[in-house]
Design a protein around this motif. Structure first.
Motif, mmCIF file in Angstrom:
data_model
loop_
_atom_site.group_PDB
_atom_site.id
_atom_site.type_symbol
_atom_site.label_atom_id
_atom_site.label_comp_id
_atom_site.label_asym_id
_atom_site.label_seq_id
_atom_site.Cartn_x
_atom_site.Cartn_y
_atom_site.Cartn_z
ATOM 1 N N GLU A 13 0.826 -1.183 0.156
ATOM 2 C CA GLU A 13 -0.182 0.211 0.061
ATOM 3 C C GLU A 13 0.593 1.037 -0.461
ATOM 4 O O GLU A 13 0.815 2.437 -0.306
ATOM 5 N N THR A 15 3.661 4.281 -0.576
ATOM 6 C CA THR A 15 4.331 5.003 -1.852
ATOM 7 C C THR A 15 5.385 5.618 -1.965
ATOM 8 O O THR A 15 4.786 5.785 -0.471
ATOM 9 N N LYS A 18 2.956 10.423 -0.543
ATOM 10 C CA LYS A 18 1.968 9.764 0.284
ATOM 11 C C LYS A 18 0.129 10.279 -0.902
ATOM 12 O O LYS A 18 -0.732 9.398 -0.875
ATOM 13 N N THR A 19 0.667 11.131 -1.824
ATOM 14 C CA THR A 19 0.644 11.469 -3.411
ATOM 15 C C THR A 19 0.382 9.977 -4.383
ATOM 16 O O THR A 19 1.931 9.945 -4.083
ATOM 17 N N ASP A 20 0.403 10.571 -5.635
ATOM 18 C CA ASP A 20 0.414 10.115 -6.882
ATOM 19 C C ASP A 20 2.272 9.873 -7.270
ATOM 20 O O ASP A 20 1.645 11.273 -7.626
ATOM 21 N N CYS A 21 2.881 9.842 -6.673
ATOM 22 C CA CYS A 21 4.132 10.286 -7.575
ATOM 23 C C CYS A 21 4.071 10.682 -9.024
ATOM 24 O O CYS A 21 4.585 11.269 -9.069
ATOM 25 N N GLY A 22 3.587 9.628 -9.361
ATOM 26 C CA GLY A 22 3.614 9.559 -10.902
ATOM 27 C C GLY A 22 2.916 10.879 -11.645
ATOM 28 O O GLY A 22 3.109 11.176 -13.054
ATOM 29 N N ARG A 23 2.715 11.552 -10.386
ATOM 30 C CA ARG A 23 1.623 12.530 -11.508
ATOM 31 C C ARG A 23 2.707 14.211 -11.137
ATOM 32 O O ARG A 23 2.368 14.843 -11.979
ATOM 33 N N GLY A 27 4.977 9.078 -14.752
ATOM 34 C CA GLY A 27 5.127 8.011 -14.584
ATOM 35 C C GLY A 27 6.394 7.640 -15.018
ATOM 36 O O GLY A 27 6.381 6.731 -15.918
ATOM 37 N N GLU A 72 2.344 -1.202 -17.845
ATOM 38 C CA GLU A 72 0.937 -0.575 -16.713
ATOM 39 C C GLU A 72 0.850 -1.698 -15.920
ATOM 40 O O GLU A 72 0.920 -3.152 -16.629
ATOM 41 N N ARG A 75 -1.764 -2.527 -8.823
ATOM 42 C CA ARG A 75 -0.854 -2.679 -8.421
ATOM 43 C C ARG A 75 -0.557 -4.298 -7.411
ATOM 44 O O ARG A 75 0.438 -4.548 -6.457
ATOM 45 N N ARG A 83 8.619 -1.591 -6.262
ATOM 46 C CA ARG A 83 7.606 -0.885 -4.983
ATOM 47 C C ARG A 83 8.578 -0.450 -4.215
ATOM 48 O O ARG A 83 8.184 0.249 -3.438
#
Ligand code: SF4
Ligand code: SF4
Length: 164
Positions: A13, A15, A18-23, A27, A72, A75, A83
């Motif tokens: 769970e 990463t 705390k937010t999606d680092c892919g943004r 990615g 892609e 998870r 991970r």
């Protein structure tokens, strides 16, 4: 295998942020360069998770296996190397585990420059705990030792090329 499952579970769970680092980067660590395929080394025993998954392939890579992913993934299918990225557990000479920025991330990952200080402490702790579980098994310990040697070599190269 138990250590591997525990390690994957610890990083199921959490990463890097705390937010999606892919943004932050679009990615980029999942994208292949033109003419190349995205691959990551599997931890010993991890091949069992991918044998029957459509769109995934494995290639021999020295004593290890390289997993070629479809670009892609869900998870729960993510290999342990991904991970943990851009961090990795490294086996110190005294047998303890250190958490370091993966040398290979420095060219692609915007989080690599700040390293652990810029990441969610829960993620850093999960990578450490995963490493501590893994070193209890000899095959995993040997794998981490090989990775530590590679990291030293990459570090030497980086210093020779950039002085950094
Ligand atoms: S390159 Fe770094 S910031 Fe971008 S998705 Fe991968 S881990 Fe996250
Ligand atoms: S396995 Fe998933 S996280 Fe890893 S590079 Fe491929 S798409 Fe990205």
């Amino acid at each position: 295998m138990i250590a591997l499952e525990e390690a994957r579970g610890l990083l199921a769970e959490v990463t890097p942020l705390k937010t999606d680092c892919g943004r932050v980067c679009g990615g980029i660590c999942c994208r292949s360069m033109e003419g190349e395929e995205t691959g990551m080394l599997l931890f010993p025993g991890e091949e069992d998770f991918y044998e029957d998954l459509d769109g995934w392939r494995m290639l021999p890579a020295g004593r290890d296996l390289l997993l070629i992913c479809p670009g892609e993934c869900a998870r729960e299918d993510r290999p342990l190397s991904c991970r943990m990225f851009p961090l990795m557990p490294v086996l110190r000479e005294d047998g303890s585990v250190a958490v370091r920025t993966d040398e290979r991330s420095r060219a692609v990952c915007p989080l690599a420059k700040q390293g652990k200080r810029g990441m969610d402490p829960a993620f850093v702790q999960a990578v450490r705990e995963a490493g501590e579980r893994l070193i209890r098994e000899s095959a995993q310990r040997a794998f981490l030792r090989r990775r530590a040697e590679e990291q030293e070599e990459l570090k030497r190269l980086r210093k020779a090329l950039t002085g950094d």
